[in-house]
Design an enzyme around this catalytic site. Structure first.
Site: not given
Ligand code: F0G
Length: 459
Positions: A73, A125-126, A216, A218, A259, A451
């Site tokens: 843990y 990102f969304d 960010d 990713a 990613k 979506h």
């Molecule tokens: N930032 C970026 C640029 C992303 O593309 C994503 C996720 C996230 C943050 C969020 O990360 O999914 O680990 O919580 N993108 C995926 C996509 C879902 O299909 O582009 P997460």
């Protein structure tokens, strides 16, 4: 000319069977899912390009690391192995593991964003956008104008517009901006990179105004590889050196490790500030778990520690970026327009240009997604009016996005040249009957993030 498909810098040790179900079965599966590809079974997919997130193939070294996972843990060996890798690659003073990228965003926004405050970026990102809004904050996208033109071949189309950023800070005031961001590569804008020159300018503007700067990250390794390929002065630097330079400009970062750390689950939150770290850590304990595992199993931390280095490997990156460029070139040769230049993690097909007879309120990119599945059992993701059209409460009118795109995201180390050739051939078949394809209408649509769960019927 089609670029040469780079030979995969790996050989295959484990395989997972995929099967193309019959045309009749595909038609029935579409109907049952209300023509929403998110509601379909993975089992019914032949080539699944829905996302590159958590869908890559782990290496034999990563699977070996999984077996080394220490499930204690507190203070697990796995945590320290990940900490060594994270310190080495990113160089921030503090780090916290999280279960995925949006968890890191949630914790950061929960601690820093007060109602009414603004968080600028090139494009959020969304999930980042939604996490800021969930705290009654306001996300702002200040990408350069070139990003909105699908034909424009600017080499760093993910760049922030520095003049817009300065004007934005002057307008709202630094007190109203708890932190600023930039997304590398810019997923929402087509996987487009940000240049080092731009990152420096962004960091300068934030810092001159006393605003903490978070990246960010990713797809940071793909971004650094583009810098090496395209930005003068970086040709001879290693991608790892470029990454060091990039992160030395920032005060912290969030990352979806699904990613560029090539794991199926995981995320990171890194930063330099001691007090902020204490506050984030307390929030992490509440939401994710103890700071030495952050919502993950010990084995997940170990897989990430190895994957971080594999994601930086330049043979791998040349293959990955080359694979995406190859698919785009094959599509373009078949007369299928794609967003230019091709980004890192996927190809964004311009559905609006393929189906000019389908108006945006009948969802051309949705129609293309359905057609692609119907043709070849291939799944992409709609990035158009289904995802982004919104009813403005002020004028009670629908506002539609500028582009109707279908994203073909390429999972890492998963599909081969013949899979991508197959995808291109299916597109060519769709193009030959493009004028017969019809649009869709909703039979059910939730108010938010529609979506994911909406249902449709063909017109
Ligand atoms: N930032 C970026 C640029 C992303 O593309 C994503 C996720 C996230 C943050 C969020 O990360 O999914 O680990 O919580 N993108 C995926 C996509 C879902 O299909 O582009 P997460």
């Amino acid at each position: 000319m089609t670029p040469i498909y780079p030979p995969e810098p790996f050989r295959i040790k484990v395989v997972e069977s995929i099967h193309l179900i019959s045309r009749e079965e595909r038609e029935a599966a579409l109907k049952e899912a209300g023509y929403n590809l998110f509601l379909m079974k993975a089992e019914d997919m032949f080539v699944d390009l829905l996302t590159d997130s958590g869908t890559g193939a782990m290496s034999s070294e990563q699977w070996a690391a999984i077996m080394r996972g220490d499930e204690s843990y507190a203070g697990a060996r796995s945590y320290y192995r990940l900490k060594n890798a994270v310190d080495d690659v990113f160089g921030f003073k503090h780090f916290l593991p999280t279960h995925q990228g949006r968890a890191a965003e949630n914790i950061l926004a929960a601690v820093l964003v007060k109602p009414g405050q603004w968080v600028p970026s090139n494009m959020h990102f969304d999930t980042t956008d939604a996490n800021i809004r969930a705290r009654q904050g306001r996300p702002a996208n200040l990408v350069i104008d070139e990003a909105h033109d699908p034909e424009n071949r600017h080499p760093f189309k993910g760049n922030m517009d520095i003049a817009k950023l300065k004007a934005f800070i002057a307008k709202y005031g630094r007190e109203q901006i708890p932190f600023g961001m930039i997304t590398v590569t810019n997923n929402a804008g087509g996987g487009q990179p940000v240049s080092m020159e731009n990152l420096k300018a962004v960091a300068d503007v934030y810092h001159q105004n006393g605003i903490p700067f978070f990246i960010d990250a990713a797809r940071y390794a793909e971004n650094c590889f583009f810098i090496k390929q395209r930005e003068p002065g970086f040709e001879l630097k290693s991608v790892k050196e470029i990454a060091h330079e990039m992160f030395s400009l920032a005060d912290g970062m969030t990352m979806s490790a699904k990613k560029d750390a090539i794991v199926n689950i995981g995320g990171l939150l890194c930063l330099n500030d001691d007090t902020l770290f204490q506050n984030l850590k307390n929030e992490l304990i509440l939401r994710e778990g103890f700071p030495t595992y952050g919502g993950l199993a010990g084995r997940d931390l170990d897989a990430m520690a190895v994957g971080l280095y594999e994601g930086l490997d330049e043979d791998y990156l040349a293959y990955r970026i080359g694979q995406t460029a190859y698919l785009a070139a094959r599509l373009n040769e078949a007369g299928i327009p794609t967003l230019q230049p091709t980004g890192g993690h996927g190809v964004y097909v311009n559905a609006g240009a393929i189906f000019p007879h389908i108006p945006n309120y009948e969802f051309p990119a949705q129609a293309l997604g359905v057609e692609l599945y119907r043709e070849g059992g291939i799944r992409g993701v709609e990035i158009g009016s289904v995802m982004f059209a919104c009813l403005d409460p002020q004028d009670n009118k629908w506002h539609y996005p500028a582009l109707e795109l279908l994203r073909l995201a390429i999972p890492r180390r998963t599909y081969t040249q013949s899979h991508l050739d197959y995808v291109a051939d299916c597109f060519a078949a769709i193009k030959s009957r493009a004028n017969t394809v019809k649009g869709y209408r909703f039979t059910y649509a939730p108010e938010l993030l529609r979506h994911f769960t909406a249902r449709f019927e063909p017109l």
